[in-house]
Each structure stands twice: as structure tokens, then as C-alpha cells.
Design an enzyme around this catalytic site. Structure first.
Site, PDB file in Angstrom:
ATOM      1  N   SER A 124      -6.789 -40.198 -32.006  1.00  0.00           N
ATOM      2  CA  SER A 124      -7.794 -39.150 -31.928  1.00  0.00           C
ATOM      3  C   SER A 124      -8.724 -39.241 -33.142  1.00  0.00           C
ATOM      4  O   SER A 124      -9.348 -40.270 -33.358  1.00  0.00           O
ATOM      5  CB  SER A 124      -7.112 -37.782 -31.799  1.00  0.00           C
ATOM      6  OG  SER A 124      -8.037 -36.796 -31.414  1.00  0.00           O
ATOM      7  N   ASP A 176      -8.057 -37.871 -20.559  1.00  0.00           N
ATOM      8  CA  ASP A 176      -8.328 -37.293 -21.876  1.00  0.00           C
ATOM      9  C   ASP A 176      -9.837 -37.279 -22.117  1.00  0.00           C
ATOM     10  O   ASP A 176     -10.470 -38.336 -22.116  1.00  0.00           O
ATOM     11  CB  ASP A 176      -7.624 -38.133 -22.948  1.00  0.00           C
ATOM     12  CG  ASP A 176      -7.821 -37.621 -24.362  1.00  0.00           C
ATOM     13  OD1 ASP A 176      -8.455 -36.563 -24.556  1.00  0.00           O
ATOM     14  OD2 ASP A 176      -7.322 -38.288 -25.288  1.00  0.00           O
TER      15      ASP A 176
END
Length: 192
Positions: A124, A176
Site C-alpha cells: 500500500s 482493491d
């Protein structure tokens, strides 16, 4: 699309980097213990639980964590395109990458012998930091490989065009949304 198709070695490297990325979320003492058990030497632990640098003999790994608190989220939403890194980049991520850069550069000068492979990795927000750190290493003449997991986009088309690591794998879950953000003006790097 398969996870990685280039070779078994690439798959093994990606799995090793994924495991190191997971380890970065642990407490400092556990990180040190696990690295020792795996045969690594820990070179540095970044402030604010950003991650660590580990030496595996033939390879050096620079590992970053993702978002962990409100202050991190505030950095994540500071998505103004900022000049630097060979193009426009995410101002919040660049600010964080600039904070750890002096430590990374010192470690690379002190411990990177010619021929050793250097990898940056992260999950991330950590993937964004890994990408920007790799660009700085590339600009310093240090060949680098990158493997990111669920990384947001970090730069504009000029940045993407000027970013040429030795290899860059981008691992994503198509459900995602993070790898597709920010939307306006940003482009993805690496091979998905």
C-alpha cells in the site's frame, strides 16, 4: 493473468519480498529476531515504523509498511502533483520518502558492494515509498529492483517514463481500489 510468468526465481523473489513486507508490520524486537533467524543482518529500522533495511549477503532489501494511523492517512490524501523525481509525484508520499532518503543513501554507500542486488518493496503506502526510493536510488546510479503489493499510483506520465528500475513487479488484487488511486493525472508503474 498469472502472478509472475518470467521464472521460478522471480516467483521466489516476489514471495521473499512479500514475506519481508509482512514482517515490516511487526514490533521492532520481533523484526530483529525474525531477520536473524532468516539469516539477514538488520541495517536500519526507520523511524515512525516506516519499515527497515536488511542485508542478505548478495542482496539488500529496503522494506516499507503501509498506512497505520490517522497521520498516515493525512499524508495519503495530500495528492497534489509535486515536481521532482523526474516528473510530477504525489506530494505526501514524496515528503515521507524524502524523510528516509538520507538513511537509505548512507546505508547504500556503506554497504552496497558492486554486484549486489538492491530491492525496494512495500505494501500500500509502503509500495509508494518503495517506488519513490527506487527512483532516488536509480538517480544515484544504484541499480534497483522493485516489487510492490497493492501500491497506489505515485506519479504522472513524465515520472513513469523516467522511472526505469532493473525490474518492477506490481502485485494487485483487482478488487482493491488503492492501486487505481489517485485517479486524475496519475499513472501506474511496473509490470502487473
Amino acid at each position: 493473468m498469472p502472478f509472475l510468468t518470467a521464472s521460478d526465481r522471480d516467483f521466489q523473489t516476489a514471495m521473499r519480498l512479500a514475506n519481508l513486507t509482512c514482517l515490516a508490520y511487526q514490533e521492532e524486537d520481533r523484526i530483529a529476531k525474525q531477520l536473524t533467524q532468516l539469516g539477514f543482518t538488520q541495517l536500519a529500522l526507520f523511524d515512525e515504523h516506516f519499515g527497515f533495511v536488511a542485508d542478505a549477503g548478495e542482496e539488500i532489501f529496503i522494506v516499507f509498511t503501509g498506512t497505520s494511523d490517522l497521520a498516515d492517512w493525512m499524508t495519503n490524501v495530500d495528492a497534489t502533483l509535486w515536481p521532482g523525481y523526474g516528473g510530477g509525484v504525489h506530494r505526501g508520499f514524496a515528503t515521507l520518502a524524502d524523510q528516509v532518503w538520507p538513511t537509505v543513501l548512507t546505508l547504500m554507500r556503506d554497504s552496497n558492494k558492486k554486484g549486489r542486488r538492491v530491492w525496494t518493496t512495500g505494501h500500500s503506502r509502503g509500495g509508494a515509498l518503495a517506488t519513490l526510493t527506487a527512483k532516488r536510488l536509480q538517480s544515484a546510479g544504484i541499480p534497483v529492483g522493485v516489487c510492490t503489493f497493492g501500491s497506489p499510483r505515485v506519479g504522472d506520465s513524465d515520472f513513469v517514463q523516467n522511472f526505469r528500475p532493473r525490474v518492477h513487479y506490481r502485485v494487485e488484487n483487482f478488487r482493491d481500489p488503492v492501486p487505481f488511486l489517485p485517479l486524475r493525472g496519475y499513472h501506474s508503474t511496473g509490470t502487473r
